[in-house]
Design a protein around this motif. Structure first.
Motif, PDB file in Angstrom:
ATOM      1  N   TRP A  97     -22.329 -46.033  60.664  1.00 40.08           N
ATOM      2  CA  TRP A  97     -21.446 -44.914  60.302  1.00 40.08           C
ATOM      3  C   TRP A  97     -22.226 -43.791  59.626  1.00 40.08           C
ATOM      4  O   TRP A  97     -21.904 -42.621  59.801  1.00 40.08           O
ATOM      5  CB  TRP A  97     -20.283 -45.400  59.442  1.00 40.08           C
ATOM      6  CG  TRP A  97     -19.225 -46.041  60.289  1.00 40.08           C
ATOM      7  CD1 TRP A  97     -18.994 -47.378  60.449  1.00 40.08           C
ATOM      8  CD2 TRP A  97     -18.289 -45.380  61.127  1.00 40.08           C
ATOM      9  NE1 TRP A  97     -17.976 -47.581  61.327  1.00 40.08           N
ATOM     10  CE2 TRP A  97     -17.507 -46.364  61.760  1.00 40.08           C
ATOM     11  CE3 TRP A  97     -18.016 -44.042  61.400  1.00 40.08           C
ATOM     12  CZ2 TRP A  97     -16.481 -46.067  62.655  1.00 40.08           C
ATOM     13  CZ3 TRP A  97     -16.991 -43.738  62.294  1.00 40.08           C
ATOM     14  CH2 TRP A  97     -16.242 -44.739  62.903  1.00 40.08           C
ATOM     15  N   HIS A  98     -23.257 -44.130  58.857  1.00 47.08           N
ATOM     16  CA  HIS A  98     -24.104 -43.084  58.273  1.00 47.08           C
ATOM     17  C   HIS A  98     -24.804 -42.287  59.381  1.00 47.08           C
ATOM     18  O   HIS A  98     -24.923 -41.065  59.285  1.00 47.08           O
ATOM     19  CB  HIS A  98     -25.131 -43.678  57.297  1.00 47.08           C
ATOM     20  CG  HIS A  98     -24.573 -43.986  55.949  1.00 47.08           C
ATOM     21  ND1 HIS A  98     -24.144 -43.014  55.063  1.00 47.08           N
ATOM     22  CD2 HIS A  98     -24.352 -45.170  55.325  1.00 47.08           C
ATOM     23  CE1 HIS A  98     -23.694 -43.583  53.960  1.00 47.08           C
ATOM     24  NE2 HIS A  98     -23.802 -44.894  54.095  1.00 47.08           N
ATOM     25  N   ASP A  99     -25.250 -42.976  60.429  1.00 46.72           N
ATOM     26  CA  ASP A  99     -25.844 -42.277  61.568  1.00 46.72           C
ATOM     27  C   ASP A  99     -24.824 -41.358  62.239  1.00 46.72           C
ATOM     28  O   ASP A  99     -25.141 -40.222  62.611  1.00 46.72           O
ATOM     29  CB  ASP A  99     -26.402 -43.263  62.596  1.00 46.72           C
ATOM     30  CG  ASP A  99     -27.742 -43.856  62.200  1.00 46.72           C
ATOM     31  OD1 ASP A  99     -28.306 -43.434  61.149  1.00 46.72           O
ATOM     32  OD2 ASP A  99     -28.220 -44.745  62.931  1.00 46.72           O
ATOM     33  N   LEU A 100     -23.604 -41.842  62.394  1.00 46.67           N
ATOM     34  CA  LEU A 100     -22.557 -41.018  62.987  1.00 46.67           C
ATOM     35  C   LEU A 100     -22.242 -39.805  62.103  1.00 46.67           C
ATOM     36  O   LEU A 100     -21.995 -38.707  62.607  1.00 46.67           O
ATOM     37  CB  LEU A 100     -21.296 -41.846  63.233  1.00 46.67           C
ATOM     38  CG  LEU A 100     -21.424 -42.917  64.321  1.00 46.67           C
ATOM     39  CD1 LEU A 100     -20.213 -43.840  64.310  1.00 46.67           C
ATOM     40  CD2 LEU A 100     -21.605 -42.278  65.684  1.00 46.67           C
ATOM     41  N   ALA A 101     -22.276 -40.009  60.790  1.00 45.51           N
ATOM     42  CA  ALA A 101     -22.044 -38.882  59.863  1.00 45.51           C
ATOM     43  C   ALA A 101     -23.146 -37.838  60.019  1.00 45.51           C
ATOM     44  O   ALA A 101     -22.875 -36.631  59.983  1.00 45.51           O
ATOM     45  CB  ALA A 101     -21.972 -39.382  58.424  1.00 45.51           C
ATOM     46  N   ALA A 102     -24.382 -38.291  60.210  1.00 47.47           N
ATOM     47  CA  ALA A 102     -25.492 -37.363  60.406  1.00 47.47           C
ATOM     48  C   ALA A 102     -25.317 -36.549  61.692  1.00 47.47           C
ATOM     49  O   ALA A 102     -25.809 -35.422  61.790  1.00 47.47           O
ATOM     50  CB  ALA A 102     -26.816 -38.117  60.447  1.00 47.47           C
ATOM     51  N   GLU A 103     -24.568 -37.115  62.638  1.00 47.94           N
ATOM     52  CA  GLU A 103     -24.265 -36.405  63.884  1.00 47.94           C
ATOM     53  C   GLU A 103     -22.998 -35.559  63.758  1.00 47.94           C
ATOM     54  O   GLU A 103     -22.485 -35.068  64.757  1.00 47.94           O
ATOM     55  CB  GLU A 103     -24.107 -37.411  65.025  1.00 47.94           C
ATOM     56  CG  GLU A 103     -25.370 -38.174  65.345  1.00 47.94           C
ATOM     57  CD  GLU A 103     -25.133 -39.295  66.343  1.00 47.94           C
ATOM     58  OE1 GLU A 103     -24.051 -39.358  66.967  1.00 47.94           O
ATOM     59  OE2 GLU A 103     -26.042 -40.127  66.502  1.00 47.94           O
ATOM     60  N   GLN A 104     -22.489 -35.444  62.539  1.00 48.58           N
ATOM     61  CA  GLN A 104     -21.301 -34.625  62.246  1.00 48.58           C
ATOM     62  C   GLN A 104     -20.003 -35.180  62.851  1.00 48.58           C
ATOM     63  O   GLN A 104     -19.085 -34.417  63.159  1.00 48.58           O
ATOM     64  CB  GLN A 104     -21.511 -33.175  62.704  1.00 48.58           C
ATOM     65  CG  GLN A 104     -22.753 -32.508  62.137  1.00 48.58           C
ATOM     66  CD  GLN A 104     -22.710 -32.425  60.612  1.00 48.58           C
ATOM     67  OE1 GLN A 104     -21.699 -32.066  60.033  1.00 48.58           O
ATOM     68  NE2 GLN A 104     -23.811 -32.772  59.972  1.00 48.58           N
ATOM     69  N   VAL A 105     -19.922 -36.483  63.029  1.00 48.34           N
ATOM     70  CA  VAL A 105     -18.679 -37.087  63.506  1.00 48.34           C
ATOM     71  C   VAL A 105     -17.671 -37.023  62.362  1.00 48.34           C
ATOM     72  O   VAL A 105     -17.952 -37.496  61.251  1.00 48.34           O
ATOM     73  CB  VAL A 105     -18.911 -38.542  63.966  1.00 48.34           C
ATOM     74  CG1 VAL A 105     -17.591 -39.230  64.276  1.00 48.34           C
ATOM     75  CG2 VAL A 105     -19.847 -38.579  65.162  1.00 48.34           C
ATOM     76  N   PRO A 106     -16.498 -36.425  62.609  1.00 48.94           N
ATOM     77  CA  PRO A 106     -15.501 -36.308  61.533  1.00 48.94           C
ATOM     78  C   PRO A 106     -15.140 -37.668  60.943  1.00 48.94           C
ATOM     79  O   PRO A 106     -15.033 -38.649  61.661  1.00 48.94           O
ATOM     80  CB  PRO A 106     -14.294 -35.685  62.240  1.00 48.94           C
ATOM     81  CG  PRO A 106     -14.855 -35.022  63.455  1.00 48.94           C
ATOM     82  CD  PRO A 106     -16.043 -35.849  63.866  1.00 48.94           C
TER      83      PRO A 106
END
Length: 179
Positions: free
Chosen positions: A150-159
């Motif tokens: 999820w941290h990786d997804l956050a880095a990709e700007q996933v809401p």
């Protein structure tokens, strides 16, 4: 001939409510308990290791092995409540692994989107048969891998990914404290 048939049935209902005190929580727990007893079908499905191994240490492969059919995304929007039952829908990420994976992921969702404390999420997870037999260190390591995802997804700007990552970390810490 190597084909698999995928069929859908229309089902009226609504998304499950994950907030503390929701009557849907008992229904969700029942659905997770039913799923924990279902062996994976004899078709090619990714394993829990295939799904999370990238975020784990090598020793995790041993405890991410199992024969249970996993949903792997028990977000409230993937649980439909209809006629007094909770149904797991949106099977985009099925896998094969140990039966504690879905309750662990649901606990994370109770914290991240339901507003539960990790202790409240633990209380709900204990209602799924087999949860009492888990090794908290292993489950915490798995949830830490999910937090990294999820941290990786956050880095990709996933809401909402950053909030889910933080909740996953809090949930992992609470599980680890029980070891």
């Amino acid at each position: 001939h190597g084909w698999h048939l995928l069929a859908f049935e229309g089902l009226p209902g609504r998304d499950a409510e994950y907030t503390p005190g929701s009557p849907d929580l008992a229904l969700v727990t029942n659905a997770l308990a039913e799923l924990a007893a279902v062996p994976a079908p004899d078709i090619r499905l990714p394993t829990a290791w295939d799904r999370w191994g990238y975020y784990c240490t090598v020793d995790a492969q041993e405890y991410l092995t199992g024969t249970t059919l996993l949903h792997t995304d028990p977000a409230s929007t993937n649980v439909l409540v209809s006629d007094g039952r909770a149904h797991l829908v949106d099977w985009s990420w099925p896998a094969v692994g140990p039966p504690w994976v879905d309750p662990a992921l649901c606990g994370m969702r109770l914290v991240s989107t339901g507003g539960h404390t990790p202790e409240q999420a633990w209380d709900w997870a204990t209602r799924v048969p087999g949860w009492d037999d888990i090794d908290p260190k292993r489950v915490a390591a798995f949830i830490r891998a999910e937090a990294r995802r999820w941290h990786d997804l956050a880095a990709e700007q996933v809401p909402t990914a950053a909030a889910i990552a933080e909740a996953a970390s809090a949930w992992a810490d609470a599980i680890a404290s029980r070891a």
